[in-house]
Design a protein around this motif. Structure first.
Motif, mmCIF file in Angstrom:
data_model
loop_
_atom_site.group_PDB
_atom_site.id
_atom_site.type_symbol
_atom_site.label_atom_id
_atom_site.label_comp_id
_atom_site.label_asym_id
_atom_site.label_seq_id
_atom_site.Cartn_x
_atom_site.Cartn_y
_atom_site.Cartn_z
ATOM 1 N N VAL A 9 26.889 86.308 84.549
ATOM 2 C CA VAL A 9 25.848 85.310 84.213
ATOM 3 C C VAL A 9 24.583 85.991 83.818
ATOM 4 O O VAL A 9 23.749 86.851 84.288
ATOM 5 N N THR A 10 24.043 85.367 82.437
ATOM 6 C CA THR A 10 22.849 85.899 81.891
ATOM 7 C C THR A 10 21.886 84.788 81.535
ATOM 8 O O THR A 10 22.366 83.565 81.702
ATOM 9 N N SER A 11 20.777 85.211 81.007
ATOM 10 C CA SER A 11 19.659 84.195 80.716
ATOM 11 C C SER A 11 19.073 84.888 79.213
ATOM 12 O O SER A 11 19.279 85.724 79.105
ATOM 13 N N GLY A 12 18.612 83.580 78.679
ATOM 14 C CA GLY A 12 17.931 84.268 77.414
ATOM 15 C C GLY A 12 16.985 82.984 76.974
ATOM 16 O O GLY A 12 16.916 81.774 77.440
ATOM 17 N N LYS A 13 16.171 83.160 75.810
ATOM 18 C CA LYS A 13 15.505 82.221 75.421
ATOM 19 C C LYS A 13 16.250 80.870 74.912
ATOM 20 O O LYS A 13 15.760 79.980 75.285
ATOM 21 N N THR A 14 17.226 81.057 74.224
ATOM 22 C CA THR A 14 18.332 80.160 73.945
ATOM 23 C C THR A 14 19.577 80.379 74.540
ATOM 24 O O THR A 14 19.894 81.225 75.018
ATOM 25 N N VAL A 15 20.536 79.425 74.289
ATOM 26 C CA VAL A 15 21.824 79.503 75.078
ATOM 27 C C VAL A 15 22.359 80.489 74.066
ATOM 28 O O VAL A 15 23.349 81.522 74.580
ATOM 29 N N GLU A 16 22.152 80.460 72.802
ATOM 30 C CA GLU A 16 22.640 81.828 72.080
ATOM 31 C C GLU A 16 22.501 83.069 72.520
ATOM 32 O O GLU A 16 23.237 83.862 72.409
ATOM 33 N N ASP A 17 21.000 83.220 72.812
ATOM 34 C CA ASP A 17 20.711 84.554 73.104
ATOM 35 C C ASP A 17 21.227 85.028 74.470
ATOM 36 O O ASP A 17 21.574 86.154 74.585
ATOM 37 N N ALA A 18 21.501 83.989 75.488
ATOM 38 C CA ALA A 18 22.099 84.217 76.512
ATOM 39 C C ALA A 18 23.434 84.649 76.512
ATOM 40 O O ALA A 18 24.026 85.808 77.070
ATOM 41 N N VAL A 19 24.178 83.900 75.814
ATOM 42 C CA VAL A 19 25.591 84.346 75.461
ATOM 43 C C VAL A 19 25.704 85.685 74.809
ATOM 44 O O VAL A 19 26.580 86.481 75.034
ATOM 45 N N LYS A 20 24.634 86.217 73.840
ATOM 46 C CA LYS A 20 24.972 87.237 73.096
ATOM 47 C C LYS A 20 24.771 88.695 74.213
ATOM 48 O O LYS A 20 25.448 89.404 73.982
ATOM 49 N N GLN A 21 23.659 88.172 74.915
ATOM 50 C CA GLN A 21 23.542 89.213 76.238
ATOM 51 C C GLN A 21 24.813 89.535 77.149
ATOM 52 O O GLN A 21 24.863 90.439 77.340
ATOM 53 N N GLY A 22 25.208 88.293 77.441
ATOM 54 C CA GLY A 22 26.532 88.431 78.135
ATOM 55 C C GLY A 22 27.734 89.187 77.574
ATOM 56 O O GLY A 22 28.353 89.902 78.191
ATOM 57 N N LEU A 23 27.802 88.698 76.477
ATOM 58 C CA LEU A 23 28.857 89.419 75.517
ATOM 59 C C LEU A 23 28.755 91.221 75.642
ATOM 60 O O LEU A 23 29.632 91.820 75.528
ATOM 61 N N SER A 24 27.292 91.356 75.180
ATOM 62 C CA SER A 24 27.094 92.780 75.280
ATOM 63 C C SER A 24 27.402 93.570 76.528
ATOM 64 O O SER A 24 27.791 94.620 76.337
ATOM 65 N N GLN A 25 26.870 92.729 77.653
ATOM 66 C CA GLN A 25 27.262 93.400 78.953
ATOM 67 C C GLN A 25 28.841 93.525 79.170
ATOM 68 O O GLN A 25 29.159 94.605 79.731
ATOM 69 N N MET A 26 29.640 92.657 78.705
ATOM 70 C CA MET A 26 30.928 92.653 78.857
ATOM 71 C C MET A 26 31.669 93.644 77.880
ATOM 72 O O MET A 26 33.109 94.091 78.004
ATOM 73 N N GLY A 27 30.998 93.852 76.661
ATOM 74 C CA GLY A 27 31.637 94.729 75.682
ATOM 75 C C GLY A 27 32.762 93.791 75.184
ATOM 76 O O GLY A 27 33.794 94.241 74.647
ATOM 77 N N VAL A 28 32.624 92.698 74.864
ATOM 78 C CA VAL A 28 33.836 91.824 74.431
ATOM 79 C C VAL A 28 33.354 90.858 73.248
ATOM 80 O O VAL A 28 32.253 90.820 73.154
ATOM 81 N N SER A 29 34.397 90.329 72.397
ATOM 82 C CA SER A 29 33.926 89.275 71.465
ATOM 83 C C SER A 29 33.823 87.954 71.987
ATOM 84 O O SER A 29 34.402 87.795 73.159
ATOM 85 N N ARG A 30 33.326 86.943 70.991
ATOM 86 C CA ARG A 30 33.276 85.474 71.699
ATOM 87 C C ARG A 30 34.722 84.821 72.060
ATOM 88 O O ARG A 30 34.894 84.092 73.017
ATOM 89 N N GLU A 31 35.790 85.396 71.285
ATOM 90 C CA GLU A 31 37.080 84.629 71.714
ATOM 91 C C GLU A 31 37.444 85.248 72.824
ATOM 92 O O GLU A 31 38.603 84.565 73.233
ATOM 93 N N ARG A 32 37.033 86.211 73.567
ATOM 94 C CA ARG A 32 37.682 86.665 74.794
ATOM 95 C C ARG A 32 36.943 85.992 76.130
ATOM 96 O O ARG A 32 37.399 86.425 77.251
ATOM 97 N N VAL A 33 36.008 84.944 76.022
ATOM 98 C CA VAL A 33 35.491 84.528 76.883
ATOM 99 C C VAL A 33 35.330 82.896 76.971
ATOM 100 O O VAL A 33 35.372 82.474 75.647
ATOM 101 N N THR A 34 35.122 82.404 77.915
ATOM 102 C CA THR A 34 34.713 81.051 78.280
ATOM 103 C C THR A 34 33.260 81.078 78.505
ATOM 104 O O THR A 34 32.380 82.005 79.151
ATOM 105 N N VAL A 35 32.646 79.859 78.010
ATOM 106 C CA VAL A 35 30.961 79.666 78.143
ATOM 107 C C VAL A 35 30.740 78.522 78.760
ATOM 108 O O VAL A 35 31.148 77.558 78.557
ATOM 109 N N ASN A 36 30.086 78.829 80.065
ATOM 110 C CA ASN A 36 29.620 77.437 80.913
ATOM 111 C C ASN A 36 28.279 77.615 81.047
ATOM 112 O O ASN A 36 27.560 78.565 81.276
#
Length: 251
Positions: free
Chosen positions: A5-32
């Motif tokens: 679970v991550t947070s950011g100024k926008t949804v996009e920023d929060a998603v990018k931060q989460g992907l960076s922590q997990m070390g995967v690409s967008r295609e490898r996760v679901t986003v809620n």
């Protein structure tokens, strides 16, 4: 790590931060999307960040690797049929008319702040800007401005303080803004000057110091200025803010 679970100024920023922590690409996760971002009251008070939950997908089988679509939560603010990469946050930044230097005009920002504040109080107001040598007067007009002025101008003074902060955030040099509404400043000045004369006479008659109630600095200055040339009394201030008071004493 299968979920984060991550947070950011926008949804996009929060998603990018989460992907960076997990070390995967967008295609490898679901986003809620857990929380949409909010600019808060007046665009800067009580700002709330976007919060998302990313869950790692299991490895797709070879038969489906070319056809699998990334899963998008129904709560996420994405258009149907779009990939997660095209997600856009619902909250948009307000359009600002830049000055020739690329900086927002401080007076336009001040006027916008006042109108948004008034709207939050259920008031529809207009603001006229009048520039003077050392300051600018922002004159507020509209119905039912008593709420905006407040008791003895306290609400108007507080709004003036915040408006100066907002305006100077967008200025490369210090500017001073004075707010007025329904000619309150002139009426208040007349009231204070009449009070000064009356209390000066009282100090002379009884030969005792007269201590006024606590006042903001600009109102204390009006009392001092009114009695500065008085032949029989003098004035001074005592106490600490916000309880600083004017004292009128017989010479």
């Amino acid at each position: 790590m299968t979920k984060v679970v991550t947070s950011g100024k926008t949804v996009e920023d929060a998603v990018k931060q989460g992907l960076s922590q997990m070390g995967v690409s967008r295609e490898r996760v679901t986003v809620n999307v857990l929380e949409q971002p909010s600019k808060g009251f007046l665009g800067w008070l009580g700002v709330k960040k976007a919060k998302v939950e990313l869950t790692l997908l299991s490895e797709p089988s070879p038969e489906t690797i070319h056809t699998a679509e990334p899963h998008v939560s129904a709560q996420a603010p994405f258009r149907a049929g779009q990939a997660v990469t095209e997600a856009e946050p619902v909250t948009r930044e307000p359009h600002i008319n830049p000055t020739s230097t690329g900086q927002a005009d401080p007076y336009e920002e001040a006027v916008r702040f006042i109108r948004e504040t008034a709207a939050g109080m259920g008031l529809d107001v207009e603001v006229d800007v009048h520039h003077r040598k050392d300051e600018s007067i922002l004159d507020i007009s509209g119905p039912s401005l008593g709420m905006l002025i407040g008791r003895r101008g306290q609400t108007l003074d507080a709004l003036q303080y915040l408006t100066n902060i907002v305006a100077n955030r967008h200025s490369d040099k210090f500017i001073r803004i004075v707010l007025d509404a329904e000619q309150f400043r002139a009426r208040r000045q007349k009231t204070l000057e009449d009070l000064a004369d009356r209390l000066a006479n009282q100090a002379i008659r009884y030969g005792k110091e007269v201590v006024l109630e606590p006042m903001p600095s600009q109102e204390r200055k009006l009392i001092h200025a009114k009695l500065q040339q008085h032949a029989q009394v003098r004035t001074y201030s005592k106490g600490d803010e916000p309880n600083r008071r004017v004292v009128i004493a017989k010479k």
